[in-house]
Design a protein around this motif. Structure first.
Motif, PDB file in Angstrom:
ATOM      1  N   ILE A  15       7.413  -1.839  21.250  1.00  0.00           N
ATOM      2  CA  ILE A  15       7.206  -3.156  20.633  1.00  0.00           C
ATOM      3  C   ILE A  15       7.671  -3.126  19.183  1.00  0.00           C
ATOM      4  O   ILE A  15       8.351  -4.056  18.711  1.00  0.00           O
ATOM      5  N   ILE A  16       7.323  -2.066  18.463  1.00  0.00           N
ATOM      6  CA  ILE A  16       7.760  -1.930  17.065  1.00  0.00           C
ATOM      7  C   ILE A  16       9.279  -1.886  16.983  1.00  0.00           C
ATOM      8  O   ILE A  16       9.905  -2.550  16.141  1.00  0.00           O
ATOM      9  N   VAL A  22      14.775  -7.466  16.453  1.00  0.00           N
ATOM     10  CA  VAL A  22      14.739  -8.922  16.296  1.00  0.00           C
ATOM     11  C   VAL A  22      14.937  -9.289  14.830  1.00  0.00           C
ATOM     12  O   VAL A  22      15.689 -10.218  14.507  1.00  0.00           O
ATOM     13  N   SER A  23      14.270  -8.564  13.929  1.00  0.00           N
ATOM     14  CA  SER A  23      14.397  -8.842  12.495  1.00  0.00           C
ATOM     15  C   SER A  23      15.821  -8.637  12.005  1.00  0.00           C
ATOM     16  O   SER A  23      16.246  -9.252  11.028  1.00  0.00           O
ATOM     17  N   LYS A  24      16.576  -7.781  12.721  1.00  0.00           N
ATOM     18  CA  LYS A  24      17.976  -7.523  12.364  1.00  0.00           C
ATOM     19  C   LYS A  24      18.938  -8.400  13.171  1.00  0.00           C
ATOM     20  O   LYS A  24      20.157  -8.244  13.076  1.00  0.00           O
ATOM     21  N   ASP A  25      18.361  -9.300  13.964  1.00  0.00           N
ATOM     22  CA  ASP A  25      19.133 -10.228  14.796  1.00  0.00           C
ATOM     23  C   ASP A  25      19.959  -9.499  15.856  1.00  0.00           C
ATOM     24  O   ASP A  25      20.981 -10.009  16.320  1.00  0.00           O
ATOM     25  N   LYS A  36      11.637  -1.946  28.071  1.00  0.00           N
ATOM     26  CA  LYS A  36      11.006  -0.612  28.108  1.00  0.00           C
ATOM     27  C   LYS A  36       9.505  -0.745  27.833  1.00  0.00           C
ATOM     28  O   LYS A  36       8.679  -0.073  28.490  1.00  0.00           O
ATOM     29  N   ALA A  37       9.132  -1.590  26.894  1.00  0.00           N
ATOM     30  CA  ALA A  37       7.715  -1.807  26.594  1.00  0.00           C
ATOM     31  C   ALA A  37       6.991  -2.335  27.828  1.00  0.00           C
ATOM     32  O   ALA A  37       5.840  -1.938  28.103  1.00  0.00           O
ATOM     33  N   ILE A  48       2.081 -10.039  29.693  1.00  0.00           N
ATOM     34  CA  ILE A  48       2.396 -11.448  29.406  1.00  0.00           C
ATOM     35  C   ILE A  48       3.058 -11.588  28.039  1.00  0.00           C
ATOM     36  O   ILE A  48       4.060 -12.309  27.897  1.00  0.00           O
ATOM     37  N   ASP A  49       2.530 -10.895  27.039  1.00  0.00           N
ATOM     38  CA  ASP A  49       3.112 -10.963  25.693  1.00  0.00           C
ATOM     39  C   ASP A  49       4.578 -10.545  25.709  1.00  0.00           C
ATOM     40  O   ASP A  49       5.437 -11.196  25.098  1.00  0.00           O
ATOM     41  N   VAL A  50       4.872  -9.449  26.413  1.00  0.00           N
ATOM     42  CA  VAL A  50       6.250  -8.955  26.466  1.00  0.00           C
ATOM     43  C   VAL A  50       7.130  -9.908  27.259  1.00  0.00           C
ATOM     44  O   VAL A  50       8.276 -10.188  26.873  1.00  0.00           O
TER      45      VAL A  50
END
Length: 302
Positions: A15-16, A22-25, A36-37, A48-50
């Protein structure tokens, strides 16, 4: 216990990693990390979150079927997740699925979240497609009950009243839209439509030009030109059509109206050239010209 902690740590690590991508697009790498998560998700909520994260990326990639499958998996895990029902309906819309299926799932989303404004909004458009204008109005009005600043829903309510020729009601809702967002080109354009229907060409033109300042939509140019043609001011019609074509070079309607205007000015050669361009964009333009008195002589040269 050891296995559970190991899976939990791996889940958190992926997740990290995914969030960092995502932050790096870098959404493709993020998608791989989220998948994988998912393999190491040990609780329904984590799965559900993933799945929501994965479906969001698929939506960005316009892989609507894959996104829809994710939303359906969420519903299998927890049948009360309103966002998943909304996602199924939305992706069904993108996939040009049946309106009935979209309606069913938007209604499910609302059943589990009575304040889901976007579910009401798109449900309203589904009802509009089926011709149930009253149901569409109820949905759009619910949107503004939930969010009084929803200028788009105010505009869409006005559109339905305009279709029904209830021009005073339409004007009221377009004005409400513009009070919230004075630069919303659709409401500006629609005010032009209403004033044209009411016979006030001058005010209609004022609103069309305001709309044109916000958006170079071909229908704005088309409607301005139609008023000038009606007024027999063909030079001004051509002038506005020239500008419209510059921004919308694939608009069959703009070339067609310019052909009509040139024909009315006696520019048969220019009219023929524009008519040919219109037909190249949409062959149906030839059939329009066959029955158009403005192009009676021009069509003979085709």
């Amino acid at each position: 216990m050891t296995v559970y902690l190991n899976f939990n740590e791996k889940y958190n690590n992926y997740i990290i990693i995914a969030n960092d991508f995502v932050s790096k697009d870098d959404l493709k790498s993020a998608l791989n990390a989220y998948n994988k998560a998912l393999e190491f998700a040990t609780t329904p909520d984590k799965k559900i979150d993933v799945l929501f994260e994965i479906s969001d990326i698929y939506l960005i990639f316009e892989e609507y079927l894959s996104a829809k499958i994710c939303f359906e998996k969420i519903i299998e895990i927890d049948s009360t997740r309103s966002g998943a029902y909304y996602g199924v309906a939305l992706t069904n819309d993108f996939l040009n699925g049946s309106v009935e299926e979209s309606i069913k799932y938007y209604k499910f989303a609302i059943e589990y979240d009575d304040n889901y404004d976007r579910a009401y909004y798109y449900l309203g458009h589904c009802y509009d497609k089926t011709g149930d204008k009253n149901a569409a109005l109820r949905c759009f009005k619910k949107c503004i009950d939930i969010d009084s600043e929803d200028y788009i829903s105010y505009n869409d309510i006005g559109c339905i009243y305009e279709e029904q020729k209830c021009y005073d009601m339409a004007k009221h809702y377009f004005e409400c839209s513009l009070k919230i967002n004075p630069n919303y080109f659709r409401a500006l354009y629609n005010m032009g439509v209403v004033y044209k229907a009411l016979g006030d060409n001058n005010v209609a033109l004022e609103y069309y030009f305001k709309a044109k300042n916000e958006e170079k939509n071909p229908y704005i140019y088309l409607n301005i030109s139609a008023i000038y043609i009606e007024l027999k001011d063909f030079n001004r019609a051509i002038e506005i059509l020239n500008e419209g074509i510059e921004y919308n070079p694939e608009s069959v309607n703009l070339f067609y109206n310019r052909a009509c205007s040139k024909a009315r000015l006696g520019d048969k050669e220019g009219a023929l050239l524009d008519l040919k361009r219109a037909v190249n964009i949409n062959k149906e333009a030839y059939n329009w010209a066959v029955n158009d008195l403005d192009l009676t002589e021009v069509i003979k040269e085709m």
